[in-house]
Design a protein around this motif. Structure first.
Motif, PDB file in Angstrom:
ATOM      1  N   SER A  71       0.841  -1.190   0.000  1.00  0.00           N
ATOM      2  CA  SER A  71       0.000   0.000   0.000  1.00  0.00           C
ATOM      3  C   SER A  71       0.877   1.241   0.000  1.00  0.00           C
ATOM      4  CB  SER A  71      -0.902   0.027   1.236  1.00  0.00           C
ATOM      5  OG  SER A  71      -1.764  -1.091   1.269  1.00  0.00           O
ATOM      6  N   CYS A  72       0.380   2.281  -0.624  1.00  0.00           N
ATOM      7  CA  CYS A  72       1.066   3.562  -0.638  1.00  0.00           C
ATOM      8  C   CYS A  72       0.049   4.646  -0.315  1.00  0.00           C
ATOM      9  CB  CYS A  72       1.707   3.808  -1.992  1.00  0.00           C
ATOM     10  SG  CYS A  72       2.413   5.469  -2.178  1.00  0.00           S
ATOM     11  N   ALA A  73       0.111   5.157   0.890  1.00  0.00           N
ATOM     12  CA  ALA A  73      -0.753   6.264   1.278  1.00  0.00           C
ATOM     13  C   ALA A  73      -0.130   7.558   0.792  1.00  0.00           C
ATOM     14  CB  ALA A  73      -0.929   6.283   2.786  1.00  0.00           C
ATOM     15  N   TYR A  74      -0.955   8.430   0.203  1.00  0.00           N
ATOM     16  CA  TYR A  74      -0.409   9.673  -0.331  1.00  0.00           C
ATOM     17  C   TYR A  74      -1.300  10.845   0.053  1.00  0.00           C
ATOM     18  CZ  TYR A  74      -3.808   8.643  -4.085  1.00  0.00           C
ATOM     19  OH  TYR A  74      -4.946   8.346  -4.796  1.00  0.00           O
ATOM     20  N   TRP A  75      -0.687  11.980   0.140  1.00  0.00           N
ATOM     21  CA  TRP A  75      -1.428  13.204   0.410  1.00  0.00           C
ATOM     22  C   TRP A  75      -0.593  14.410   0.003  1.00  0.00           C
ATOM     23  CZ3 TRP A  75       0.549   9.955   4.092  1.00  0.00           C
ATOM     24  CH2 TRP A  75       1.523  10.457   4.949  1.00  0.00           C
ATOM     25  N   GLY A  76      -1.259  15.530  -0.100  1.00  0.00           N
ATOM     26  CA  GLY A  76      -0.574  16.766  -0.444  1.00  0.00           C
ATOM     27  C   GLY A  76      -0.705  17.194  -1.891  1.00  0.00           C
ATOM     28  N   PHE A  77      -1.333  16.373  -2.737  1.00  0.00           N
ATOM     29  CA  PHE A  77      -1.513  16.776  -4.131  1.00  0.00           C
ATOM     30  C   PHE A  77      -2.563  17.880  -4.211  1.00  0.00           C
ATOM     31  CE2 PHE A  77       1.047  13.715  -6.278  1.00  0.00           C
ATOM     32  CZ  PHE A  77       1.041  12.580  -5.479  1.00  0.00           C
ATOM     33  N   THR A  78      -2.345  18.837  -5.104  1.00  0.00           N
ATOM     34  CA  THR A  78      -3.286  19.941  -5.241  1.00  0.00           C
ATOM     35  C   THR A  78      -4.432  19.612  -6.196  1.00  0.00           C
ATOM     36  OG1 THR A  78      -1.899  20.888  -6.966  1.00  0.00           O
ATOM     37  CG2 THR A  78      -1.528  21.650  -4.708  1.00  0.00           C
ATOM     38  N   ASP A  79      -4.252  18.601  -7.042  1.00  0.00           N
ATOM     39  CA  ASP A  79      -5.333  18.141  -7.906  1.00  0.00           C
ATOM     40  C   ASP A  79      -5.070  16.664  -8.225  1.00  0.00           C
ATOM     41  OD1 ASP A  79      -3.775  20.139 -10.441  1.00  0.00           O
ATOM     42  OD2 ASP A  79      -3.458  17.993 -10.081  1.00  0.00           O
ATOM     43  N   ASN A  80      -5.848  16.102  -9.144  1.00  0.00           N
ATOM     44  CA  ASN A  80      -5.694  14.671  -9.434  1.00  0.00           C
ATOM     45  C   ASN A  80      -4.911  14.413 -10.718  1.00  0.00           C
ATOM     46  OD1 ASN A  80      -7.537  15.510 -11.311  1.00  0.00           O
ATOM     47  ND2 ASN A  80      -8.958  13.805 -11.020  1.00  0.00           N
ATOM     48  N   ARG A  81      -4.137  15.379 -11.127  1.00  0.00           N
ATOM     49  CA  ARG A  81      -3.356  15.200 -12.360  1.00  0.00           C
ATOM     50  C   ARG A  81      -1.987  14.617 -12.029  1.00  0.00           C
ATOM     51  NH1 ARG A  81      -4.013  21.012 -15.048  1.00  0.00           N
ATOM     52  NH2 ARG A  81      -3.865  21.577 -12.833  1.00  0.00           N
ATOM     53  N   PHE A  82      -2.007  13.339 -11.715  1.00  0.00           N
ATOM     54  CA  PHE A  82      -0.760  12.652 -11.428  1.00  0.00           C
ATOM     55  C   PHE A  82      -0.936  11.164 -11.698  1.00  0.00           C
ATOM     56  CE2 PHE A  82      -2.128  10.750  -7.440  1.00  0.00           C
ATOM     57  CZ  PHE A  82      -3.117  11.625  -6.988  1.00  0.00           C
ATOM     58  N   CYS A  83       0.175  10.524 -11.936  1.00  0.00           N
ATOM     59  CA  CYS A  83       0.229   9.075 -12.085  1.00  0.00           C
ATOM     60  C   CYS A  83       0.943   8.515 -10.867  1.00  0.00           C
ATOM     61  CB  CYS A  83       1.014   8.680 -13.334  1.00  0.00           C
ATOM     62  SG  CYS A  83       0.336   9.277 -14.891  1.00  0.00           S
ATOM     63  N   MET A  84       0.545   7.318 -10.490  1.00  0.00           N
ATOM     64  CA  MET A  84       1.231   6.615  -9.415  1.00  0.00           C
ATOM     65  C   MET A  84       1.978   5.426 -10.002  1.00  0.00           C
ATOM     66  SD  MET A  84       0.595   8.309  -6.697  1.00  0.00           S
ATOM     67  CE  MET A  84       1.165   7.161  -5.450  1.00  0.00           C
ATOM     68  N   ALA A  85       3.113   5.110  -9.428  1.00  0.00           N
ATOM     69  CA  ALA A  85       3.910   4.001  -9.938  1.00  0.00           C
ATOM     70  C   ALA A  85       4.625   3.298  -8.799  1.00  0.00           C
ATOM     71  CB  ALA A  85       4.928   4.509 -10.959  1.00  0.00           C
ATOM     72  N   TRP A  86       4.976   2.053  -9.073  1.00  0.00           N
ATOM     73  CA  TRP A  86       5.799   1.277  -8.160  1.00  0.00           C
ATOM     74  C   TRP A  86       7.109   0.936  -8.857  1.00  0.00           C
ATOM     75  CZ3 TRP A  86       4.760   0.306  -3.110  1.00  0.00           C
ATOM     76  CH2 TRP A  86       3.442   0.517  -2.666  1.00  0.00           C
ATOM     77  N   PHE A  87       8.183   1.092  -8.113  1.00  0.00           N
ATOM     78  CA  PHE A  87       9.516   0.724  -8.564  1.00  0.00           C
ATOM     79  C   PHE A  87      10.082  -0.273  -7.555  1.00  0.00           C
ATOM     80  CE2 PHE A  87      10.658   3.897 -11.850  1.00  0.00           C
ATOM     81  CZ  PHE A  87       9.543   4.714 -11.769  1.00  0.00           C
ATOM     82  N   ARG A  88      11.147  -0.934  -7.945  1.00  0.00           N
ATOM     83  CA  ARG A  88      11.840  -1.801  -7.004  1.00  0.00           C
ATOM     84  C   ARG A  88      13.336  -1.770  -7.260  1.00  0.00           C
ATOM     85  NH1 ARG A  88       9.723  -7.773  -9.087  1.00  0.00           N
ATOM     86  NH2 ARG A  88      10.881  -7.823 -11.077  1.00  0.00           N
ATOM     87  N   GLN A  89      14.074  -2.027  -6.212  1.00  0.00           N
ATOM     88  CA  GLN A  89      15.533  -2.061  -6.316  1.00  0.00           C
ATOM     89  C   GLN A  89      16.025  -3.240  -5.507  1.00  0.00           C
ATOM     90  OE1 GLN A  89      17.502   1.528  -5.054  1.00  0.00           O
ATOM     91  NE2 GLN A  89      19.395   0.968  -6.094  1.00  0.00           N
TER      92      GLN A  89
END
Length: 126
Positions: free
Chosen positions: A21-39
Motif C-alpha cells: 500500500s502507498c498512502a499519499y497526500w498533499g496533491f493539489t489536484d488529481n493530475r498525477f500518475c502513481m507508480a511502483w519501482f523496485r531495487q
C-alpha cells in the motif's frame, strides 16, 4: 507538500502473495500518475519500474511482472496498491511508491518521477 508512505512489505515463500500500500497526500489536484519501482538489494543494483497507473486508471506493467502483479488506486482513501501474486525469489527487493505530476496517459519509464516514498522491503524465499 506531497508525501508518500509505503507499507505491506514482508517475507513470504515462493508462490505466495503480498499487497503493498502507498498512502499519499498533499496533491493539489488529481493530475498525477502513481507508480511502483523496485531495487534489489546489494551493490550495483539498479532501481526499475514495476507498474504504473494513470488518472484514467489505465495500468502499465513491465514484462517481468505482467500477469502476476496488479496496480490499483483508491482516490477516496488516497491509497495506491500493488497486489503481488505468484512471487518469485527474483522479486526480492525494496519496493518504492512514486508519483509523476502528469495528467495524461502513463508516458513511460523514462520520465523522472516527482515524488518518492522511502520504500518497503519484500523478501521471497525459495
Amino acid at each position: 507538500q506531497v508525501q508518500l508512505v509505503e507499507s505491506g512489505g514482508g517475507s513470504v515463500q515462493t508462490g505466495g502473495s503480498l499487497t503493498l500500500s502507498c498512502a499519499y497526500w498533499g496533491f493539489t489536484d488529481n493530475r498525477f500518475c502513481m507508480a511502483w519501482f523496485r531495487q534489489p538489494l546489494g551493490p550495483g543494483q539498479k532501481r526499475e519500474g514495476v507498474a504504473a497507473i494513470d488518472r484514467a486508471a489505465a495500468a502499465s506493467y513491465v514484462p517481468a511482472v505482467k500477469g502476476r502483479f496488479t496496480i490499483s488506486q483508491d482516490n477516496e482513501k488516497k491509497i495506491a496498491y500493488l497486489q503481488m501474486n505468484d512471487l518469485k525469489p527474483e522479486d526480492t527487493a525494496m519496493y518504492y511508491c512514486a508519483a509523476l505530476l502528469w495528467g495524461g496517459s502513463w508516458p513511460g519509464w523514462d520520465r523522472n518521477m516527482d515524488h518518492w516514498g522511502k520504500g518497503t522491503l519484500v523478501t521471497i524465499s525459495s
